[in-house]
Every structure is written in structure tokens, then in C-alpha cells.
Write a protein that holds these residues in place. Structure first.
Motif, PDB file in Angstrom:
ATOM      1  N   ALA A 238      -4.869   8.072   7.889  1.00 36.37           N
ATOM      2  CA  ALA A 238      -5.097   6.997   6.915  1.00 36.37           C
ATOM      3  C   ALA A 238      -4.468   7.347   5.577  1.00 36.37           C
ATOM      4  CB  ALA A 238      -6.589   6.745   6.756  1.00 36.37           C
ATOM      5  N   ARG A 239      -4.627   8.613   5.159  1.00 37.46           N
ATOM      6  CA  ARG A 239      -4.023   9.028   3.883  1.00 37.46           C
ATOM      7  C   ARG A 239      -2.502   8.940   3.948  1.00 37.46           C
ATOM      8  NH1 ARG A 239      -8.045  12.984   4.307  1.00 37.46           N
ATOM      9  NH2 ARG A 239      -6.574  14.610   4.902  1.00 37.46           N
ATOM     10  N   ALA A 240      -1.947   9.274   5.120  1.00 38.62           N
ATOM     11  CA  ALA A 240      -0.488   9.205   5.279  1.00 38.62           C
ATOM     12  C   ALA A 240       0.007   7.769   5.137  1.00 38.62           C
ATOM     13  CB  ALA A 240      -0.087   9.771   6.640  1.00 38.62           C
ATOM     14  N   TRP A 241      -0.675   6.813   5.780  1.00 36.65           N
ATOM     15  CA  TRP A 241      -0.274   5.410   5.670  1.00 36.65           C
ATOM     16  C   TRP A 241      -0.491   4.881   4.249  1.00 36.65           C
ATOM     17  CZ3 TRP A 241       2.912   3.009   8.632  1.00 36.65           C
ATOM     18  CH2 TRP A 241       3.055   3.394   9.966  1.00 36.65           C
ATOM     19  N   ASN A 242      -1.525   5.390   3.580  1.00 36.75           N
ATOM     20  CA  ASN A 242      -1.738   5.013   2.180  1.00 36.75           C
ATOM     21  C   ASN A 242      -0.549   5.467   1.331  1.00 36.75           C
ATOM     22  OD1 ASN A 242      -3.146   4.164  -0.192  1.00 36.75           O
ATOM     23  ND2 ASN A 242      -3.830   6.251  -0.522  1.00 36.75           N
ATOM     24  N   SER A 243      -0.129   6.727   1.532  1.00 38.63           N
ATOM     25  CA  SER A 243       1.043   7.243   0.824  1.00 38.63           C
ATOM     26  C   SER A 243       2.280   6.415   1.132  1.00 38.63           C
ATOM     27  CB  SER A 243       1.268   8.708   1.218  1.00 38.63           C
ATOM     28  OG  SER A 243       2.472   9.202   0.683  1.00 38.63           O
ATOM     29  N   ALA A 244       2.434   6.041   2.418  1.00 41.91           N
ATOM     30  CA  ALA A 244       3.588   5.227   2.811  1.00 41.91           C
ATOM     31  C   ALA A 244       3.562   3.872   2.124  1.00 41.91           C
ATOM     32  CB  ALA A 244       3.599   5.046   4.329  1.00 41.91           C
ATOM     33  N   GLY A 245       2.379   3.298   1.954  1.00 40.37           N
ATOM     34  CA  GLY A 245       2.264   2.016   1.261  1.00 40.37           C
ATOM     35  C   GLY A 245       2.808   2.084  -0.155  1.00 40.37           C
ATOM     36  N   PHE A 246       2.405   3.139  -0.885  1.00 38.95           N
ATOM     37  CA  PHE A 246       2.919   3.324  -2.247  1.00 38.95           C
ATOM     38  C   PHE A 246       4.439   3.516  -2.225  1.00 38.95           C
ATOM     39  CE2 PHE A 246      -1.505   4.646  -3.113  1.00 38.95           C
ATOM     40  CZ  PHE A 246      -1.747   3.880  -4.243  1.00 38.95           C
ATOM     41  N   ALA A 247       4.906   4.347  -1.287  1.00 40.30           N
ATOM     42  CA  ALA A 247       6.334   4.642  -1.223  1.00 40.30           C
ATOM     43  C   ALA A 247       7.154   3.383  -0.935  1.00 40.30           C
ATOM     44  CB  ALA A 247       6.582   5.699  -0.149  1.00 40.30           C
ATOM     45  N   LEU A 248       6.704   2.600   0.031  1.00 44.26           N
ATOM     46  CA  LEU A 248       7.426   1.374   0.382  1.00 44.26           C
ATOM     47  C   LEU A 248       7.403   0.361  -0.757  1.00 44.26           C
ATOM     48  CD1 LEU A 248       6.137   1.236   4.043  1.00 44.26           C
ATOM     49  CD2 LEU A 248       8.565   1.351   3.389  1.00 44.26           C
ATOM     50  N   ALA A 249       6.306   0.329  -1.495  1.00 40.06           N
ATOM     51  CA  ALA A 249       6.247  -0.555  -2.666  1.00 40.06           C
ATOM     52  C   ALA A 249       7.278  -0.130  -3.700  1.00 40.06           C
ATOM     53  CB  ALA A 249       4.848  -0.540  -3.262  1.00 40.06           C
ATOM     54  N   GLU A 250       7.418   1.184  -3.900  1.00 39.21           N
ATOM     55  CA  GLU A 250       8.419   1.689  -4.844  1.00 39.21           C
ATOM     56  C   GLU A 250       9.833   1.343  -4.380  1.00 39.21           C
ATOM     57  OE1 GLU A 250       8.293   3.093  -7.725  1.00 39.21           O
ATOM     58  OE2 GLU A 250       6.126   3.341  -7.930  1.00 39.21           O
ATOM     59  N   LEU A 251      10.019   1.291  -3.062  1.00 42.02           N
ATOM     60  CA  LEU A 251      11.337   0.950  -2.508  1.00 42.02           C
ATOM     61  C   LEU A 251      11.617  -0.554  -2.564  1.00 42.02           C
ATOM     62  CD1 LEU A 251      11.262   3.346   0.565  1.00 42.02           C
ATOM     63  CD2 LEU A 251      13.087   3.300  -1.158  1.00 42.02           C
TER      64      LEU A 251
END
Length: 454
Positions: A238-251
Motif C-alpha cells: 500500500a505504501r508503495a502504491w501511495n508513493s507511485a501515486g505521488f510520483a505519477l502526479a509529479e509526472l
């Protein structure tokens, strides 16, 4: 329509007030706390259990619960500097500046005693640097981190294949603001295939790739990290997907970011923060119904969550449902008051939410008083609080037609956070009202570059 006009038009279009969430990288880096001053952790299984629970709660953004877990550790082992440090960090994020400072001071005293006995304890020096940063003693913090770095360098000179030392070196360098060097150290962790830290190093690298706009490299590192996380470790996934959410938003890949946050809710549906993040991302995509539904899910888990009541009100206002929006803003004020009554002097973040909710309700005097209280109690090492408070004061002054004072407030906000897009936009509005049109155009362009969305 008349109901809608009663609501103040504050500039909260990205629904991110206040930014009380931790960045994905910070959430990953906090894992290093488990390594600091580890001598205190092996003494009692129960203390160790509660400490690990507290760290996991911290990683899941459950700060209040993390504080309670660390209190359990401290009851068992009052000399546990790691628990005091972790408690201080959680309190700081909650805006409880006074209590955070007290916890930092206790941690510092305990760490200094340990370092007198073991002056070559690199994690101890690293922990001291963390504490001194929390206390706003940045020069002393840098010296402590430099000492930790020296020791880790010595360890690596003797054993260049020590993956744990490379991981710790990366953490220290990141704390010193030397991000490029930190990333090189994380790359060594990956190169050495140091399994205890490999997934976390890959997640950190993936986030950095996203910050640099490298989508393909982000995907490669992220999916490799996912493969290393056991399927039954839903919390870490869950933490990994949370991190991915932030990263994809930045992209700028908002659709994929929303999918990542949806995955976060599927893996951890009892985590109120997962629903909040889904609501925030849906708001960015103008999917207001989805956003409100997500905020409602978060409020089912925590009906007293003032920040989410505020976000729900902002979303309902966007939808034109101003009668319900007013109710949500009033609920934000009420729930803020309940928190403040318990600890009025330490709830800087809650004072900010209360101030903005009053602003939405056109109650300017009450809004200004709340934001002044937020400034008074803001932790010295968390600039997001004074930046938000001064921005809110600028919004109030602008609404009252006090344009010169509004401009001063926005400038104050920018001093605390030069990358604060909303403050730059507010500055542009104030400059336009003062007839400073060329300056306003520049401020608006800066706001746009920083990602400001109306």
C-alpha cells in the motif's frame, strides 16, 4: 446561486490545504529511524514490538496512533532515544510544536549520553542530526550529520560491500540536502543487491526518476520494487502504491495517479489517508462526485477529521452544492475546535484548517485570529505551517480590499516556501489590484510554473 455567493472565493483549487501529508520520499526515509540508536531496542521484546508498530503507523501517515505506540515504548523503556525521536517527528507533523520540542530535547539528552559512551556510533550521530534539525539548530545538525558521514565513509573504506552502510550513508546525505550524492549511495544499495533495503532503495530511485520526468525509468524501478515485496505484506504494498501515486502526479499522469491511489485503497481500505489521497486526486481531475465519495469514506473512518471536512466543503462548492458546502465548512470549524480544546497551544495545523474554513464562510475576523494562532504555535522546522498561515492572511486581506497588506502577507508566505504556487498567485492578484500589472504577470507565470491550478 445566492447560497454559493455567500462562500468566500479563496484560492484552494488544488484541494491541498494544508499539506499535512508527508512526501513519499520522507515516508520511505523514516524507515531509517528503526536503525538509529538500536541499542535501546533489543532490551525488551514488548518495547521492540510497540516501536515497530509505531514506525509502521508513521509510515501509514497515522501520526496520532504512532505517538500512542511510542508512548507505550517509553512507558516500558524511558531511556529509549529512538522512541522519543520518532514521537517528536510525529508530533511535529501534527503541528504540536511545543510537545515535539520537549520530545526532541529528551531525545537529544539521551543520545548525547550514548555518544559519550560510544563516540564512533554513526547511527547515534545521525539521530542527533535529526533531533537538532527538529529543534531548528541547523548548524549543529549539519556538524552531527557530517560526523555520521565520516564514520560511514570509514566503514565503507574497510568494507565497500557493506550494503547497510551504503543505505545509512544515503540517508545521512539526504538529510544534509546532498540529494545527488544520496542517490549514488542508493544506487550502490541496488548494485550490491542488498536485500533488506533493496525494495526501499528502488522506490526512492523510482520517485527520483519521476521528479526528473523519466517515466520509463520510474516504471522499471517501481515494478522491480513491487516484485520484491511479499504479496502478504499489504501494508508495504500500500505504501508503495501511495508513493507511485505521488510520483505519477509529479509526472503529470493524473489518470494513472488516481489508479495508483485506488490501488492504495484496495490494499488498505481501513486507512483513512488512502481515501483522502484518492479524493484529492479525483478533485484534480475534476471528478468531484468521486472526490466527495472518497472523502465520505475517510470521514466514515474518522468523523472528526477537520481537514477532510474542509476538503469536502471545497469540492461541494465546486459542484455548486453550496448548502452542503456550508455545512461541511461549519463541520470543519466544529471538529477543529474539538482538537484545539484538547491542546490549544500545539495544534498549528488545525488552527490553519479552522482559519481557512472561517474564510470560506466569510468570517474574516475569526479567520484572522485562527491563522495568527497558527503562526504563534508553528514548529520552527516545518515551514509549511507559516507559509499556509501567511497565505491565508493574504487571502483575507485581499477580500477586505487591503491590497498592500495582502501583498506583504503573500511575500511572507513565499519567504517560508518559495515554491508555493498559491502564494505566488495571490501575490499576482494583490499586485493587479494595486495596478502593478507587469509584476502581476510575472507572479502569475511563476505560479503556473510551480503547478498552480485554479
Amino acid at each position: 446561486m445566492k447560497e454559493r455567493l455567500r462562500l468566500a472565493k479563496t484560492r484552494m483549487g488544488n484541494n491541498k490545504l494544508p499539506k499535512l501529508i508527508i512526501s513519499a520520499r520522507f515516508a520511505l526515509a523514516i524507515i531509517s529511524l528503526a536503525m538509529l540508536c538500536s541499542c535501546a531496542l533489543a532490551q525488551d521484546y514488548t518495547a521492540d514490538y510497540w516501536y515497530r508498530e509505531g514506525i509502521e503507523l508513521f509510515e501509514n501517515d497515522s501520526m496520532n496512533e504512532s505517538v500512542l505506540a511510542m508512548d507505550r515504548v517509553i512507558q516500558i523503556d524511558p531511556m529509549n532515544s529512538s522512541a522519543w525521536l520518532s514521537k517528536a517527528k510525529a508530533l511535529e507533523i501534527l503541528g504540536n510544536g511545543h510537545e515535539a520540542s520537549k520530545a526532541y530535547e529528551i531525545a537529544l539528552n539521551l543520545i548525547d549520553k550514548d555518544l559519550k559512551k560510544k563516540p564512533q556510533d554513526a547511527p547515534g550521530w545521525q539521530a542527533k542530526g535529526e533531533v537538532l534539525t527538529g529543534l531548528g539548530r541547523n548548524e549543529e545538525s549539519l556538524k552531527a550529520r557530517e560526523r555520521a558521514l565520516e564514520i560511514f565513509v570509514q566503514i565503507l573504506e574497510k568494507n565497500p560491500s557493506d550494503g547497510e552502510a551504503w543505505w545509512s550513508k544515503a540517508n545521512v546525505l539526504e538529510g544534509m540536502g546532498r540529494s545527488d550524492e544520496a542517490l549514488q549511495a542508493y544506487e550502490k544499495v541496488i548494485e550490491l543487491n542488498h536485500m533488506p533495503r533493496l525494495a526501499n532503495a528502488l522506490l526512492i530511485m523510482s520517485y527520483d526518476f519521476a521528479m526528473k520526468g523519466k517515466y520509463d525509468e520510474f516504471l522499471k524501478a517501481f515494478h522491480r520494487a513491487l516484485e520484491l515485496i511479499p504479496a502478504n505484506n499489504t501494508a508495504k504494498l500500500a505504501r508503495a502504491w501511495n508513493s507511485a501515486g505521488f510520483a505519477l502526479a509529479e509526472l503529470g499522469r493524473e489518470e494513472e495517479a488516481l489508479e495508483a491511489f485506488e490501488k492504495y485503497t484496495e490494499l488498505n481500505p481501513e486507512d483513512k489517508y488512502s481515501w483522502r489521497m484518492k479524493g484529492d486526486m479525483a478533485y484534480v481531475l475534476d471528478r468531484y462526485n468521486v472526490s466527495v465519495e472518497a472523502y465520505d469514506q475517510a470521514l466514515q473512518i474518522d468523523p472528526k477529521w477537520a481537514e477532510v471536512w474542509y476538503k469536502k466543503g471545497t469540492t461541494l462548492d465546486k459542484m455548486g452544492n453550496c448548502k452542503e458546502a456550508v455545512k461541511a465548512f461549519e463541520e470543519a470549524v466544529t471538529t477543529s475546535d474539538e482538537v484545539i480544546q484538547k491542546d490549544a497551544g500545539n495544534a498549528s495545523g488545525i488552527w490553519i484548517i479552522k482559519g481557512y474554513a472561517f474564510l470560506k464562510l466569510n468570517k474574516y475576523d475569526e479567520a484572522m485570529e485562527a491563522l495568527d494562532r497558527a503562526l504563534k504555535n508553528a514548529p520552527p522546522s516545518v515551514p509549511v505551517f507559516p507559509a499556509e498561515a501567511w497565505n491565508g492572511k493574504g487571502d483575507i486581506l485581499l477580500a477586505l480590499g487591503e491590497n498592500e497588506k495582502a501583498l506583504e502577507a503573500y511575500n511572507k508566505s513565499i519567504e517560508f516556501n518559495p515554491a508555493f504556487g498559491r502564494a505566488w498567485h495571490g501575490k499576482g492578484l494583490a499586485q493587479s489590484a494595486l495596478g502593478q500589472f507587469s509584476e502581476a504577470d510575472l507572479s502569475f507565470r511563476v505560479a503556473g510554473k510551480l503547478g498552480y491550478v485554479k
